[in-house]
Design a protein around this motif. Structure first.
Motif, short mmCIF file in Angstrom:
data_model
loop_
_atom_site.label_atom_id
_atom_site.label_comp_id
_atom_site.label_asym_id
_atom_site.label_seq_id
_atom_site.Cartn_x
_atom_site.Cartn_y
_atom_site.Cartn_z
N LEU A 566 0.85 -1.19 0.00
CA LEU A 566 0.00 0.00 0.00
C LEU A 566 0.89 1.24 0.00
O LEU A 566 1.51 1.57 1.02
N PRO A 567 1.01 1.97 -1.10
CA PRO A 567 1.81 3.21 -1.12
C PRO A 567 1.05 4.35 -0.42
O PRO A 567 -0.13 4.56 -0.67
N VAL A 568 1.76 5.06 0.46
CA VAL A 568 1.19 6.15 1.26
C VAL A 568 1.97 7.41 0.97
O VAL A 568 3.21 7.41 0.97
N LEU A 569 1.25 8.51 0.74
CA LEU A 569 1.86 9.81 0.46
C LEU A 569 1.75 10.67 1.73
O LEU A 569 0.66 10.82 2.29
N ILE A 570 2.91 11.24 2.21
CA ILE A 570 2.96 12.05 3.42
C ILE A 570 3.50 13.42 3.04
O ILE A 570 4.52 13.54 2.37
N SER A 571 2.80 14.47 3.48
CA SER A 571 3.23 15.85 3.22
C SER A 571 3.23 16.61 4.53
O SER A 571 2.45 16.32 5.44
N ASP A 572 4.15 17.61 4.66
CA ASP A 572 4.23 18.41 5.88
C ASP A 572 3.53 19.74 5.68
O ASP A 572 2.98 20.04 4.62
N GLY A 573 3.57 20.56 6.74
CA GLY A 573 2.89 21.87 6.69
C GLY A 573 3.83 23.01 6.50
O GLY A 573 3.51 24.15 6.87
N GLY A 574 5.04 22.76 5.98
CA GLY A 574 6.00 23.84 5.80
C GLY A 574 5.72 24.68 4.57
O GLY A 574 4.78 24.42 3.80
N VAL A 575 6.53 25.70 4.45
CA VAL A 575 6.42 26.61 3.30
C VAL A 575 7.77 26.64 2.60
O VAL A 575 8.74 27.16 3.15
N PRO A 576 7.85 26.10 1.36
CA PRO A 576 6.79 25.34 0.67
C PRO A 576 6.68 23.94 1.26
O PRO A 576 7.64 23.44 1.82
N PRO A 577 5.52 23.28 1.14
CA PRO A 577 5.35 21.95 1.72
C PRO A 577 6.17 20.91 0.94
O PRO A 577 6.33 21.00 -0.26
N LEU A 578 6.66 19.92 1.67
CA LEU A 578 7.41 18.81 1.08
C LEU A 578 6.66 17.52 1.39
O LEU A 578 5.96 17.41 2.40
N SER A 579 6.81 16.57 0.48
CA SER A 579 6.11 15.30 0.65
C SER A 579 7.03 14.17 0.22
O SER A 579 8.01 14.37 -0.50
N SER A 580 6.67 12.96 0.68
CA SER A 580 7.41 11.76 0.32
C SER A 580 6.42 10.59 0.28
O SER A 580 5.34 10.66 0.88
#
Length: 790
Positions: A566-580
């Motif tokens: 199951l691939p899961v996408l995670i993003s943060d609340g920074g500026v600019p936001p980053l995800s993995s």
């Protein structure tokens, strides 16, 4: 007959006793006694007369310390039976008889041959006896008497405990008792005045006196001052014979020390003092000493110093040195010559232990004035702040300004200041500073996640005097930027039970971010939108930096598929936001009713069919028996050694039938032509298990797109070439491949073996009521969870 010494009963003996006393005093106590009792004469008739006392005495006296050339006469023994014809023999026994005291056995005279000492022995006990020389029969009974040694004044008084050491407080009243001395005299205290002692003072007047009878020493003057004289040596004499002329004397020394009392107030030698203190003196350091004199000693001289007034009371402090009793002046605040050049202090020194008997001699304190002169010193530059804190972002370019430090020359000259960084540590090399302005800039690229804080030291010196350097600490905080994507907090082991229901939470996941909370504390979880909708699992974002994994269907089967991704996408609340993106591995497991995992490995078909252990053992035993029969049959066939061809007519075009498996090149029955019809099934070259080939095949596997277009003739030629070039084994024409099952049907499988993994509306819960024989069937088709453990 024995009579006590002082009784004179018979009238005749009264005179004899008087004569004995007088004569004994003049002639050392000799006694002469007549025997009045008549003796019975043999052959005559006994005449009875009144018996008279005789042969009775008590004691003799002898003077001690006789120094004459001749033996000293002690006394005389006499019996009434002695007629002067020498027939009576006198015998003396007892203490000193024959050595100290000798007797004339004829006359009975006793003499002392040695000089006696009464202090060693006061008397001697002896025994006297009178016997007939001819018959050796006693004429008188044995009588005991005492020779007493008469005392003379031959011992001087002695002080056994001297010399004496004693103390008395100074300023004591006259007549204060100091000490009682005692002298002892070895002479006889009951005889005369030989042991009667009188005390007198030979040395120590007029300060002390002694009682002549008791020997008590007392002070003889008022207010004896220790500070004037502290030690006295007093000589005391003891004289016997009551102090009369001719008496013997002894003396001793009494050392008397006056102890101190607080009768002297402290005094400063001067009323004005002056002290020079440079302005560079450190705060807390001692800058000077002052002392008030006190003639007393010990605790009576203890004192406390205090600054009672003056314009420097807030700049200076004073304490007392317990050993030297000096006042130590210390600096409380820094001095500045440019602001104030002198201070005036009034210092008081006072005793801490007062004796109110001498309060009239006070007051027991004194005051002096101290003037402090501040000296001008060339001081190093002074920073405007004791420390600096600066900030810079971690993605700042080299040369970015971080902050500015400022210092100035505190002296009146106001010289220019230059700045520099002491590159003593590695952290100092990350920054540079402008020597004129004090601006600090970056010299390297920072990574907050590696080092969030730097501590450096900036120095400043005067251009005119570079040796005067001051330092200030500078802390640089590295600010965070959002340069790290979030990732799963850990590697999750996700398990889903075969009997799971739709919407069931099987795992809660969370994430971490190397950035600080401003750029990474808020996480958002989702499934990869680029993929099609996952029919098995879904994800729910909990809005609290966690997410839950939920099931989307009722049942899962390990036999069909035991692992899901199951691939899961995670993003943060920074500026600019980053995800993995991270992939969760979900394993299908058999669970108990309470949700505990039983096993996650696919079970064998026979085991799932519910065969018992005994049945499996029986089946294995049958297989072993069959194998043994086959081996026996083959052995018997080989022992017959039948020819391969029975007759020439039975050749049948090289088609030869073998009863055993794995024939040679003529074996045409064992070859499966379906392997030639489906080249994709033979994509993987199968080698013998008992021989490892040493040479790799000539051709590599073709992609699936080219397998469909390969001609059968070309395929045969290729396999023939590979068999000819293989040096490890002979060619085996009986190599068979059964991996090809055909292309997948669009209608799917109609087998009932996989029907348990598909959803059915039919209710199979009634299978659980049929008994233990249908337990496995109920687990496959019904809702009952398996209960057996792994």
């Amino acid at each position: 007959m024995r009579i006590t010494s002082t009784s004179c009963i018979c009238p005749v003996l009264v005179c004899l006793c008087f004569v004995q006393r007088c004569y004994g005093a003049a002639h050392h106590g000799s006694i002469k006694v007549t025997r009045n009792q008549t003796k019975h004469i043999e052959g005559e008739t006994e005449v009875h007369h009144r018996p008279k006392r005789g042969w009775v005495w008590n004691q003799f006296f002898v003077l001690e310390e006789h120094m004459g050339p001749d033996p000293q006469y002690v006394g005389k023994l006499h019996s009434n039976s002695d007629k002067g014809d020498g027939s009576v023999k006198y015998i003396l026994t007892g203490e000193g008889a024959g050595t100290i005291f000798i007797i004339d056995d004829t006359t009975g005279d006793i003499h002392s041959t040695k000089s006696l000492d009464r202090e060693q022995k006061t008397h001697y006990v002896l025994h006297a006896q009178a016997i007939d020389r001819r018959t050796n029969k006693p004429l008188e009974p044995e009588s005991e008497f005492i020779i007493k040694v008469q005392d003379i004044n031959d011992n001087a008084p002695k002080f056994t405990d001297g010399p004496y050491i004693v103390t008395v407080p100074e300023m004591s009243e006259m007549g204060t008792s100091v000490l009682q001395v005692t002298a002892t005299d070895a002479d006889d205290p009951t005889y005369g005045n030989s042991a009667r002692v009188v005390y007198s003072i030979l040395q120590g007047q007029p300060y002390f006196s002694v009682d002549p009878k008791t020997g008590v020493i007392r002070t003889a003057l008022h207010n004896m001052d220790r500070e004037a004289r502290e030690h006295y040596s007093v000589v005391i004499q003891a004289k016997d014979m009551a102090g009369q002329v001719g008496g013997l004397s002894g003396s001793t020394t009494v050392n008397i020390t006056l102890t101190d009392v607080n009768d002297n107030p402290p005094r400063f030698p001067q009323k004005h003092y002056q002290l020079y203190v440079p302005e560079s003196a450190q705060v807390g350091s001692a800058v000077g000493k002052i002392k008030a004199n006190d003639a007393d000693t010990g605790s009576n001289a203890d004192m406390k110093y205090t600054i009672i007034n003056g314009d420097g009371a807030g700049v200076f402090s004073i304490s007392t040195d317990k050993e030297t009793r000096e006042g130590i002046l210390s600096l409380k605040k820094p001095l500045n010559y440019e602001k104030k050049k002198s201070y005036t202090l009034n210092i008081e020194g006072a005793n801490t232990h007062l004796d109110f008997r001498f309060s009239h001699l006070g007051p027991f304190k004194d005051v002096t004035m101290l003037k402090v002169i501040v000296g001008d010193v060339d001081e190093p530059p002074l920073f405007t702040m004791p420390s600096y804190v600066m900030e810079v972002y971690e993605n700042a370019k080299i040369g970015t300004p971080v902050g500015t430090v400022t210092a100035h020359d505190p002296d009146a000259a106001n010289s220019l200041v230059r700045y520099f960084i002491d590159h003593n540590t590695e952290e100092d090399r990350y920054f540079t500073i402008d020597a004129s302005t004090g601006t600090i800039k970056t010299a390297k690229i920072f990574d907050r996640e590696e080092t969030p804080w730097y501590n450096i030291t900036v120095a400043a010196s005067e251009i005119d005097n570079p040796e005067l350097v001051s330092h200030v600490p500078v802390g640089v905080r590295i600010l965070d930027v959002n340069d790290n994507p979030p990732e799963l907090a850990r590697d999750y082991d996700v398990v889903v039970c075969e009997n799971s229901k739709p919407g069931q939470v099987i795992q809660t996941i969370t994430a971490t971010d190397k950035d600080n909370s401003a750029n990474g504390a808020r996480f958002h979880f989702s499934l990869d939108e680029g993929l099609s909708l996952n029919p098995n699992f879904t994800l729910r974002n909990n809005e609290d930096n966690t997410a839950s994994i939920l099931t989307r269907r009722r049942r899962y089967s390990r036999t069909t598929q035991d692992t899901y991704y199951l691939p899961v996408l995670i993003s943060d609340g920074g500026v600019p936001p980053l995800s993995s993106s991270s992939t969760l591995t979900i394993r299908v497991c058999a669970c108990e009713r309470d949700g505990r995992v039983r096993t996650c490995h696919a079970e064998a078909f026979l085991s799932s069919a519910g065969l018992s252990t005994g049945a499996l053992i029986a089946i294995l035993l049958c297989i072993v028996i069959l194998l043994a029969i086959v081996v026996l049959f083959i052995t018997l066939r080989r022992s017959k050694k039948e020819p391969l061809i029975i007759s020439e007519e039975d050749v049948r075009e090289n088609v030869v039938t073998y009863d055993d498996e794995g024939g040679g090149e003529e074996d045409t029955e064992a070859f499966d032509i379906t392997a030639l019809r489906n080249p994709s099934a033979a994509e993987e070259l199968k080698y013998r298990r008992d021989v490892r080939p040493e040479v790799k095949p000539l051709s590599r596997h073709h992609p699936s797109s080219s397998l469909d277009s390969i001609d059968v003739q070309e395929f045969l030629n290729q396999r023939l070439a590979e068999a000819d070039l293989d040096p490890s084994v002979p060619p085996y024409d009986s190599l068979q491949t059964y991996a090809y099952e055909g292309h997948r049907s669009e209608a799917g499988s109609i087998s009932s073996l996989d029907s348990a993994t598909t959803h059915s509306d039919q209710d199979y819960n009634y299978l659980g009521d049929w008994g233990p024989e249908f337990k496995k069937l109920a687990e496959l088709y019904g809702e009952i969870e398996p209960e057996r453990t792994t």
